[in-house]
Design a protein around this motif. Structure first.
Motif, short mmCIF file in Angstrom:
data_model
loop_
_atom_site.label_atom_id
_atom_site.label_comp_id
_atom_site.label_asym_id
_atom_site.label_seq_id
_atom_site.Cartn_x
_atom_site.Cartn_y
_atom_site.Cartn_z
N ASP A 133 0.86 -1.19 0.00
CA ASP A 133 0.00 0.00 0.00
C ASP A 133 0.89 1.24 0.00
O ASP A 133 1.95 1.24 0.63
CB ASP A 133 -0.86 0.06 1.28
N GLU A 134 0.43 2.26 -0.67
CA GLU A 134 1.22 3.49 -0.73
C GLU A 134 1.28 4.13 0.66
O GLU A 134 0.26 4.29 1.33
CB GLU A 134 0.55 4.45 -1.72
N PHE A 140 6.42 6.08 6.26
CA PHE A 140 7.62 5.35 5.85
C PHE A 140 8.78 5.62 6.82
O PHE A 140 9.40 4.70 7.33
CB PHE A 140 8.02 5.78 4.42
N TRP A 141 9.07 6.92 7.07
CA TRP A 141 10.23 7.24 7.89
C TRP A 141 9.99 6.87 9.35
O TRP A 141 10.91 6.45 10.05
CB TRP A 141 10.58 8.73 7.77
N GLY A 142 8.74 6.99 9.79
CA GLY A 142 8.42 6.59 11.17
C GLY A 142 8.62 5.09 11.35
O GLY A 142 9.17 4.63 12.36
N ARG A 143 8.19 4.33 10.37
CA ARG A 143 8.32 2.87 10.44
C ARG A 143 9.78 2.45 10.41
O ARG A 143 10.21 1.59 11.17
CB ARG A 143 7.55 2.27 9.24
N PRO A 176 11.39 8.87 -4.48
CA PRO A 176 11.40 7.56 -5.16
C PRO A 176 12.70 6.77 -4.96
O PRO A 176 12.66 5.55 -4.80
CB PRO A 176 11.18 7.92 -6.64
N THR A 177 13.85 7.48 -4.92
CA THR A 177 15.12 6.76 -4.82
C THR A 177 15.24 6.08 -3.46
O THR A 177 15.65 4.91 -3.36
CB THR A 177 16.30 7.74 -5.01
N ILE A 178 14.85 6.80 -2.41
CA ILE A 178 14.96 6.23 -1.06
C ILE A 178 13.93 5.12 -0.88
O ILE A 178 14.21 4.08 -0.29
CB ILE A 178 14.81 7.36 -0.01
N HIS A 179 12.76 5.33 -1.44
CA HIS A 179 11.72 4.31 -1.37
C HIS A 179 12.22 3.01 -2.01
O HIS A 179 12.04 1.91 -1.48
CB HIS A 179 10.47 4.82 -2.10
#
Ligand SMILES: Cc1cc2nc3c(=O)[nH]c(=O)nc-3n(C[C@H](O)[C@H](O)[C@H](O)COP(=O)(O)OP(=O)(O)OC[C@H]3O[C@@H](n4cnc5c(N)ncnc54)[C@H](O)[C@@H]3O)c2cc1C
Length: 461
Positions: A133-134, A140-143, A176-179
């Motif tokens: 899921d988006e 994202f950073w919290g996780r 996008p790159t970090i993802h």
């Protein structure tokens, strides 16, 4: 009047697209509604100061950026980021905390709590997500790095770089790159280390400008394009006409073109594509760009306690400050303030404080002055002051953005000859807009070269 390609919007995106096509020999016309071209990229000199109304610095590491600078003859006025600008500041508990320039700057400062610093170190051991899921930037950073890191480090970046809020913007669309690093290496830390070992530049490491500011770029492009740039002309409608396109420019008449490139802000693009493709109009129309204000203040050096030994500072939302941050312009680049003076650019607005950005200029100056008194120990009145307000600031890459971009990219397949480009496709930074625009010019060329009887007068480029 008739041209090979009509480009609507004379910001960096439109001008670079036009330049790429003109160099290939196509007859182009750029329609720009304002009295001067350049869009957000406006640099103004007054009283020995240089104010950037929009972009302040550019990333030299983006492929193609230095090439266009050289090509336009801007190389000789290239300015690298001043050595004194290597530190970054973040606000915590009402005071500035300095982060040293090296990659461990966050660990050697007391900006994050010891617990949060340990949590950051544990990132390589955090499992990747089983579902796709988006996620928002904050999720994202919290996780991966913990809530304090997300709130205290990523939230200020989202506000400062994107005029956004970490809990509203999309991780895969914004970073996008970090993802991708998580998907590829199972860890952002591991991915970043591999990039460093491979000698790839870290973000922000190669900032530069020109002596006359970022506005030198549209000025140089406009000079090269000459009479092809028509300012003070607003495109009102784009229609299909006799196997090509007709642009209604109101009192300025109509323009016929074999291909059209819409290089405006997303909300304008929504109106212009509506006549040819309702899906693209919906997609562009749902991209928000909240207002943004830039408050530029100049002082005598002696009016400040702070050494301004850095790029500037950013504040997390939880600090409750009216400015998302400020740049120390006269430390960043030579020539931004007269001798013995300093220049500061404060940023107000974005989705964090959208209503604040459009307050009267005097009120915005008062907010910035109060903040600088508090954080930088400024006393007395500024010797120079200007405010620039953008009713639409930076486009927000909110959840679902990639889908909107896919619909917009599909337009040129559904309506051959109709192209859209701009800062809401691959990233808002100027060098990314340039790369996107060059790519757009290439696609327009391929389209026109494939049509009988529409070959350019001069081949090559
Ligand atoms: C305050 C601020 C600070 C920024 N800082 C940085 C930075 O430091 N570094 C960086 O890399 N990027 C920065 N950016 C982002 C960057 O400046 C922009 O994303 C980029 O300049 C956008 O260029 P563009 O040509 O796509 O759009 P725009 O600059 O918005 O140009 C669109 C043009 O279309 C014209 N137009 C609209 N409607 C019509 C019409 N109907 N007919 C004809 N013309 C029309 C507009 O007048 C405008 O000139 C900043 C942006 C802002 C607002």
């Amino acid at each position: 009047m008739s041209v090979d390609v009509a480009i609507v919007g004379g910001g960096v995106s439109g001008l670079v697209t036009a330049y790429g096509l003109a160099r290939r020999g196509y007859a182009v016309a750029v329609l720009e509604s304002r009295v001067r071209s350049g869009g957000n990229a406006v640099s103004e000199r007054f009283g020995g100061f240089l104010m950037e109304h929009g972009p302040n610095s550019l990333n030299a590491a983006t492929p193609g950026m230095l090439e266009i600078s050289r090509d336009l003859g801007l190389e000789r006025q290239h300015l690298s980021l001043g050595k004194g600008a290597r530190n970054r500041y973040l606000v915590r508990d009402g005071a500035l905390r300095r982060l040293a320039a090296h990659p461990f700057g966050l660990f050697t400062s007391d900006y994050l709590s010891p617990k949060s610093r340990l949590r950051v170190l544990a990132e390589p051991f955090i499992r990747t997500r089983p579902n796709h899921d988006e996620e928002t930037v904050a999720q994202f950073w919290g996780r991966r790095f913990g809530a304090e890191f997300a709130n205290r480090v990523i939230d200020p970046l989202a506000g400062g770089l994107y005029g956004g809020e970490a809990e509203r913007i999309s991780m895969p669309a914004t970073f996008p790159t970090i993802h991708e690093m998580e998907r590829r290496y199972g860890s952002v830390t591991v991915g970043a280390l591999r990039r460093v070992l491979a000698g790839e530049a870290m973000a922000g490491g190669k900032l530069f400008s020109w002596r006359d500011g970022v506005g030198a770029l549209p000025v140089a492009l406009t000079e090269r394009l000459g009479a092809a740039v028509r300012t003070g002309v607003t495109a009102r409608r784009v229609m299909r006409h006799a196997g090509a396109f007709r642009i209604d420019a109101g009192g300025a008449g109509v323009l016929d073109a074999a291909a059209v490139v819409v290089a405006t802000q997303a909300h304008v693009a929504a109106g212009l594509v509506e006549t040819v493709d309702a899906c693209a109009a919906d997609a562009a129309g749902s991209i928000e760009a909240p207002p943004q204000a830039v408050v530029f203040l100049g002082y005598e050096r002696g009016q400040l306690d702070h050494p301004l030994d850095g790029l500037g500072y950013l504040s997390a939302k939880i600090e409750g400050r009216p400015l998302t941050g400020a740049l120390f312009c006269s430390t960043m680049f030579a020539n931004r303030a007269p001798a013995g003076h300093v220049a500061l650019a404060g940023y107000v607005g974005g989705s964090r404080h959208r209503e604040l950005a459009l307050r009267p200029p005097a009120e915005l100056m008062a907010l910035a002055r109060a903040e600088y008194r508090d954080l930088l120990g400024v006393t007395g009145n500024p010797v120079a002051a200007r405010v620039r307000q953008w009713p639409r600031g930076l486009p927000q890459y909110s959840l679902g953005h990639r889908m909107r971009v896919a619909v917009l990219r599909g337009l040129e397949g559904r309506v051959p000859g109709f192209f859209v480009t701009g800062n809401y496709f691959a990233g808002p930074a100027v060098p990314i807009c340039i790369a996107e625009a060059r790519d757009t010019a290439e696609r327009v060329h391929r389209h026109l070269a494939g049509r009988a009887g529409a070959m350019p007068a001069v081949a090559g480029g």
